[in-house]
Enzyme design. Structure first.
Site, PDB file in Angstrom:
ATOM      1  N   ASP A 185      20.098  -7.497  28.234  1.00 51.95           N
ATOM      2  CA  ASP A 185      20.912  -8.360  27.714  1.00 51.95           C
ATOM      3  C   ASP A 185      19.815  -9.010  27.594  1.00 51.95           C
ATOM      4  O   ASP A 185      19.275  -9.603  26.860  1.00 51.95           O
ATOM      5  CB  ASP A 185      22.520  -8.091  28.406  1.00 51.95           C
ATOM      6  N   PHE A 226      30.036  -5.429  23.896  1.00 54.51           N
ATOM      7  CA  PHE A 226      30.862  -5.096  25.261  1.00 54.51           C
ATOM      8  C   PHE A 226      30.689  -3.315  25.516  1.00 54.51           C
ATOM      9  O   PHE A 226      31.504  -2.589  24.925  1.00 54.51           O
ATOM     10  CB  PHE A 226      31.979  -5.918  25.939  1.00 54.51           C
ATOM     11  N   VAL A 227      29.985  -3.115  26.599  1.00 55.26           N
ATOM     12  CA  VAL A 227      30.222  -1.571  26.534  1.00 55.26           C
ATOM     13  C   VAL A 227      30.708  -1.033  28.289  1.00 55.26           C
ATOM     14  O   VAL A 227      29.863  -2.243  29.168  1.00 55.26           O
ATOM     15  CB  VAL A 227      28.459  -1.037  26.523  1.00 55.26           C
ATOM     16  N   ASP A 261      30.359  -1.595  33.439  1.00 59.99           N
ATOM     17  CA  ASP A 261      32.371  -2.235  34.084  1.00 59.99           C
ATOM     18  C   ASP A 261      33.009  -3.268  32.925  1.00 59.99           C
ATOM     19  O   ASP A 261      31.658  -3.450  32.270  1.00 59.99           O
ATOM     20  CB  ASP A 261      32.392  -2.562  35.391  1.00 59.99           C
TER      21      ASP A 261
HETATM   22  C1  PRP Z   1      24.830  -6.557  33.859  1.00 56.63           C
HETATM   23  C2  PRP Z   1      24.456  -5.154  34.369  1.00 56.63           C
HETATM   24  C3  PRP Z   1      22.815  -6.116  34.340  1.00 56.63           C
HETATM   25  C4  PRP Z   1      22.641  -7.203  33.890  1.00 56.63           C
HETATM   26  C5  PRP Z   1      22.609  -7.640  32.510  1.00 56.63           C
HETATM   27  O1  PRP Z   1      24.749  -6.221  35.426  1.00 56.63           O
HETATM   28  O2  PRP Z   1      24.212  -4.135  34.826  1.00 56.63           O
HETATM   29  O3  PRP Z   1      21.513  -6.020  35.600  1.00 56.63           O
HETATM   30  O4  PRP Z   1      23.889  -7.210  33.705  1.00 56.63           O
HETATM   31  O5  PRP Z   1      22.101  -8.547  31.950  1.00 56.63           O
HETATM   32  P1  PRP Z   1      21.616  -9.660  31.350  1.00 56.63           P
HETATM   33  O6  PRP Z   1      20.041  -9.176  31.019  1.00 56.63           O
HETATM   34  O7  PRP Z   1      21.766 -10.727  30.586  1.00 56.63           O
HETATM   35  O8  PRP Z   1      21.152 -10.395  32.087  1.00 56.63           O
HETATM   36  P2  PRP Z   1      26.178  -7.402  36.273  1.00 56.63           P
HETATM   37  O9  PRP Z   1      25.436  -9.451  36.772  1.00 56.63           O
HETATM   38  O10 PRP Z   1      27.141  -7.449  35.176  1.00 56.63           O
HETATM   39  O11 PRP Z   1      26.811  -6.862  37.904  1.00 56.63           O
HETATM   40  P3  PRP Z   1      26.893  -5.312  38.060  1.00 56.63           P
HETATM   41  O12 PRP Z   1      25.873  -4.560  37.729  1.00 56.63           O
HETATM   42  O13 PRP Z   1      27.289  -5.521  38.732  1.00 56.63           O
HETATM   43  O14 PRP Z   1      27.917  -5.369  36.384  1.00 56.63           O
END
Ligand code: PRP
Length: 190
Positions: free
Chosen positions: A104, A153-154, A160
């Protein structure tokens, strides 16, 4: 909360994901032929993807997990990424494939890549199931991408909504009212 209540659209069905993951495995397997491969998965969102991905390989490999904090308060505290769990596998002189569910802003993967570089792997490639276009805040590119998605948001297939729904076998978008609620809390798409 009932699943049907929070889902707007199913973006990728279980079957579509399965097909795409097996295409990705084929390509990665060819690219990493005769290399000592270590897969590092970024907790927790990548776990379902990792499980399907690694089971497609027919060659020996090792895998491990790395934990970072990102996203959580992303819109209110931009740029803050911290290491929550380091790797224990030896990656020195090995080919590393970092696996994550979604790219992202790029903050998490940029942090992970920089962190792993200190262990002197031979190379680091990045593999994500989903990539958002036009949302990057830091410059990081994935070498393997399953699907490109718009800035929505997915959830599901590891992703999650408020730490639930990761078990869904498909990927869906969140309904507007819940999405707006997340934005009010400073979580979710910018
Ligand atoms: C989410 C996803 C990626 C990150 C992407 O993790 O799993 O690791 O965000 O976002 P970015 O490119 O903006 O950094 P999150 O921190 O939500 O943790 P999770 O995987 O435990 O849900």
């Amino acid at each position: 909360m009932a699943i049907a209540k929070i889902i707007k659209d199913v973006l990728f069905t279980e079957e579509q994901i399965k097909r795409r993951v097996s295409e990705m495995v084929k390509r990665i397997d060819e690219d990493f032929r005769s290399k000592d491969l270590v897969v590092i998965a970024v907790l927790k969102g990548s776990v379902v993807f990792l499980a399907d991905l690694v089971r497609g390989f027919t060659r020996p490999l090792a895998f491990d997990f790395i934990g970072v904090s990102s996203y959580g308060n992303s819109t209110s505290s931009p740029g803050l990424v911290t290491l929550e769990k380091g790797i224990t596998v030896d990656v020195a002189d090995k080919s590393v494939l970092v696996v994550d569910d979604i790219l992202d802003t790029g903050r998490s993967l940029c942090f992970v890549k920089t962190h792993l570089q200190r262990f002197k792997p031979r190379e680091i490639k990045i593999c994500v199931l989903l990539e958002k276009k036009g949302t990057r805040i830091v410059d990081v590119e994935a070498d393997y991408v399953g699907f490109e998605i718009p800035n929505v948001f997915v959830l599901g297939y590891g992703l999650d909504y408020e730490d639930r729904y990761r078990h869904l076998p498909y990927i869906a978008s969140l309904r507007e009212e819940y999405y707006n609620e997340l934005r009010r809390k400073g979580i979710g798409p910018i």
